[in-house]
Design a protein around this motif. Structure first.
Motif, PDB file in Angstrom:
ATOM      1  N   GLU A  74      28.568  27.343  31.197  1.00  0.00           N
ATOM      2  CA  GLU A  74      28.146  28.634  31.743  1.00  0.00           C
ATOM      3  C   GLU A  74      29.410  29.361  32.205  1.00  0.00           C
ATOM      4  O   GLU A  74      29.875  29.191  33.333  1.00  0.00           O
ATOM      5  CB  GLU A  74      27.160  28.401  32.903  1.00  0.00           C
ATOM      6  CG  GLU A  74      26.588  29.680  33.481  1.00  0.00           C
ATOM      7  CD  GLU A  74      26.132  30.659  32.419  1.00  0.00           C
ATOM      8  OE1 GLU A  74      25.116  30.412  31.758  1.00  0.00           O
ATOM      9  OE2 GLU A  74      26.818  31.693  32.219  1.00  0.00           O
ATOM     10  N   GLY A  75      29.962  30.125  31.262  1.00  0.00           N
ATOM     11  CA  GLY A  75      31.259  30.767  31.485  1.00  0.00           C
ATOM     12  C   GLY A  75      31.255  31.837  32.564  1.00  0.00           C
ATOM     13  O   GLY A  75      32.319  32.219  33.053  1.00  0.00           O
ATOM     14  N   SER A  76      30.067  32.298  32.957  1.00  0.00           N
ATOM     15  CA  SER A  76      30.038  33.342  33.986  1.00  0.00           C
ATOM     16  C   SER A  76      30.481  32.799  35.344  1.00  0.00           C
ATOM     17  O   SER A  76      30.710  33.569  36.275  1.00  0.00           O
ATOM     18  CB  SER A  76      28.637  33.962  34.087  1.00  0.00           C
ATOM     19  OG  SER A  76      27.708  32.976  34.436  1.00  0.00           O
ATOM     20  N   PHE A  77      30.627  31.490  35.461  1.00  0.00           N
ATOM     21  CA  PHE A  77      31.133  30.887  36.704  1.00  0.00           C
ATOM     22  C   PHE A  77      32.626  30.601  36.632  1.00  0.00           C
ATOM     23  O   PHE A  77      33.146  29.780  37.392  1.00  0.00           O
ATOM     24  CB  PHE A  77      30.372  29.596  37.014  1.00  0.00           C
ATOM     25  CG  PHE A  77      28.926  29.818  37.373  1.00  0.00           C
ATOM     26  CD1 PHE A  77      28.580  30.495  38.530  1.00  0.00           C
ATOM     27  CD2 PHE A  77      27.913  29.351  36.550  1.00  0.00           C
ATOM     28  CE1 PHE A  77      27.243  30.708  38.864  1.00  0.00           C
ATOM     29  CE2 PHE A  77      26.577  29.554  36.873  1.00  0.00           C
ATOM     30  CZ  PHE A  77      26.245  30.238  38.035  1.00  0.00           C
ATOM     31  N   ASN A  78      33.316  31.264  35.716  1.00  0.00           N
ATOM     32  CA  ASN A  78      34.753  30.971  35.512  1.00  0.00           C
ATOM     33  C   ASN A  78      35.610  31.232  36.747  1.00  0.00           C
ATOM     34  O   ASN A  78      36.730  30.739  36.840  1.00  0.00           O
ATOM     35  CB  ASN A  78      35.286  31.767  34.307  1.00  0.00           C
ATOM     36  CG  ASN A  78      35.241  33.254  34.545  1.00  0.00           C
ATOM     37  OD1 ASN A  78      36.041  33.786  35.301  1.00  0.00           O
ATOM     38  ND2 ASN A  78      34.298  33.947  33.912  1.00  0.00           N
ATOM     39  N   HIS A  79      35.088  32.018  37.711  1.00  0.00           N
ATOM     40  CA  HIS A  79      35.879  32.386  38.887  1.00  0.00           C
ATOM     41  C   HIS A  79      35.756  31.383  40.038  1.00  0.00           C
ATOM     42  O   HIS A  79      36.347  31.583  41.098  1.00  0.00           O
ATOM     43  CB  HIS A  79      35.414  33.767  39.385  1.00  0.00           C
ATOM     44  CG  HIS A  79      33.942  33.781  39.691  1.00  0.00           C
ATOM     45  ND1 HIS A  79      32.978  33.680  38.718  1.00  0.00           N
ATOM     46  CD2 HIS A  79      33.299  33.835  40.874  1.00  0.00           C
ATOM     47  CE1 HIS A  79      31.777  33.689  39.284  1.00  0.00           C
ATOM     48  NE2 HIS A  79      31.960  33.776  40.597  1.00  0.00           N
ATOM     49  N   TYR A 116      39.385  27.270  38.754  1.00  0.00           N
ATOM     50  CA  TYR A 116      40.244  27.795  37.692  1.00  0.00           C
ATOM     51  C   TYR A 116      41.718  27.671  38.052  1.00  0.00           C
ATOM     52  O   TYR A 116      42.074  27.480  39.214  1.00  0.00           O
ATOM     53  CB  TYR A 116      39.904  29.267  37.414  1.00  0.00           C
ATOM     54  CG  TYR A 116      40.124  30.185  38.602  1.00  0.00           C
ATOM     55  CD1 TYR A 116      39.230  30.203  39.668  1.00  0.00           C
ATOM     56  CD2 TYR A 116      41.249  31.006  38.690  1.00  0.00           C
ATOM     57  CE1 TYR A 116      39.443  31.003  40.779  1.00  0.00           C
ATOM     58  CE2 TYR A 116      41.469  31.818  39.799  1.00  0.00           C
ATOM     59  CZ  TYR A 116      40.559  31.813  40.835  1.00  0.00           C
ATOM     60  OH  TYR A 116      40.766  32.595  41.949  1.00  0.00           O
TER      61      TYR A 116
END
Ligand code: ACO
Length: 320
Positions: free
Chosen positions: A183-188, A191
């Motif tokens: 789920e790339g929308s949690f990349n922040h 990192y």
């Protein structure tokens, strides 16, 4: 050949052990806080000049030895890492050269702490489709090099090491199923911002940043759901699981998954206490510990799981 089967495991930890007491002299932290919040007492750190491929090589040699298989017999090499030795070639290619294997496809997988589950899943699919017969799957990390040792929010949590498995095509079960997600929308939330360009790190630095509480909450729900997915896919009741081999991020996250599976902690392989979170190396390090000390026996059913930056997460149900 219907299945891929684990025929060897191996692991490697650097000699240098850093206890919580030693960390107290580096950064404003204390043993009681670290143990209460994470379960971690110590971690291993790579020596100066010791890299991800060096550790991967030791783990791979031990797995090949257990498998009674020569590196020349491998027809697939996948290495999961967040801390490659160079931008390129891949650490898998560096490892292939040091193993004296020629011609097998070799590539890295980057899914942070879920990297081994991703690599394992890919290798299983290569073998199930007949594209490979014998695969080396490695998780190796020099995570200490992407930590700011002044940032107590992150540096106390991680360590270095490597783990490996050899998978072989078999009519006997075998890897029953693998399940990977992102789920790339949690990349922040977890990192390392830096990018290398014009010979320098741009867009920030090369150190790990983490929103610990958000990661913690997501980890518990994602791991519960992916473990359930593996059980439902195989129509297997949780009572049939012999061992949970979890990603070793935090003892509280491990406890929560064990509770969901109704497994007593005696049925969980725990290495986080002495190794910290070794990212992509953590699951194969735990697996090898359980195999080598005799707890994990042939014919038993294992569930492997991990979660990492991305977010990425995954599980594998395995008849050992
Ligand atoms: N030593 C002492 N005190 C500390 C430390 C430390 N090392 N780190 C933070 N604190 C302090 C904080 O400053 C804060 O103080 P304040 O209340 O005065 O502001 C207090 O302790 C509480 O901090 P929280 O962040 O709220 O602590 P929490 O209970 O959430 O525990 C932890 C933090 C252990 C990081 C937890 O959130 C966690 O385990 N999260 C998941 C982390 C994880 O699994 N990461 C890896 C994912 S895998 C991958 O892909 C890399």
């Amino acid at each position: 050949m219907k299945y891929s089967r684990i025929i060897g495991t191996g692991s490697y930890l650097p000699d240098r052990i850093v206890t919580n007491a030693e960390l107290e002299t580096w950064v404003d932290t204390n043993d009681a806080w670290i143990v209460e919040r994470t379960g971690i007492h110590a971690r291993h750190l790579a020596a100066e000049g010791e890299g991800t491929c060096d550790m991967a090589l030791q783990a791979a040699k031990r797995a090949l030895e257990m498998a009674a298989c020569s590196a020349q017999d491998l027809d697939l090499i996948i290495l999961a890492t967040t801390t490659p030795d160079q931008i390129y070639p891949s650490t898998a290619c560096l490892l292939q050269s040091r193993l004296d294997n020629h011609g097998a496809p070799a590539f890295d997988v980057q899914a942070v702490c879920s990297g081994f589950l991703y690599a394992f899943s890919i290798a299983d699919k290569f073998i199930k489709t007949g594209a490979a017969k014998r695969a080396l799957v490695v998780g190796a990390e020099t995570y200490s090099r992407i930590l700011n040792w002044q940032d107590r929010n992150t540096c106390v949590l991680f360590g270095d090491g490597a783990g490996a498995v050899v998978l072989e095509a078999s009519d006997e079960p075998g890897v029953l199923s693998t399940h990977i997600h992102a789920e790339g929308s949690f990349n922040h939330l977890l990192y390392v911002p830096g990018t290398v360009a014009q010979g320098q790190i741009q867009n920030g630095d090369g150190f790990t940043k983490m929103h610990g509480q958000e990661v913690f909450k997501f980890a518990i729900s994602a791991l519960s759901s992916v473990v359930e997915e593996a059980l439902v896919t195989n129509q297997l009741d949780k009572s049939k699981i012999d061992w949970l081999v979890p990603h070793q991020a935090n003892i509280r996250i491990i406890n929560a998954t064990a509770k969901k599976l109704k497994l007593p902690m005696e049925k969980v392989i725990v290495t986080v206490t002495e190794q910290g979170n070794t990212s992509a190396a953590s699951v194969p390090l735990a697996l090898d510990a359980g195999v080598r000390d005799g707890r994990i026996q042939r014919g038993q059913t294992l569930i492997l799981e991990a979660i990492g930056g991305g977010f990425t997460w995954g599980a594998a149900l395995v008849k050992y």
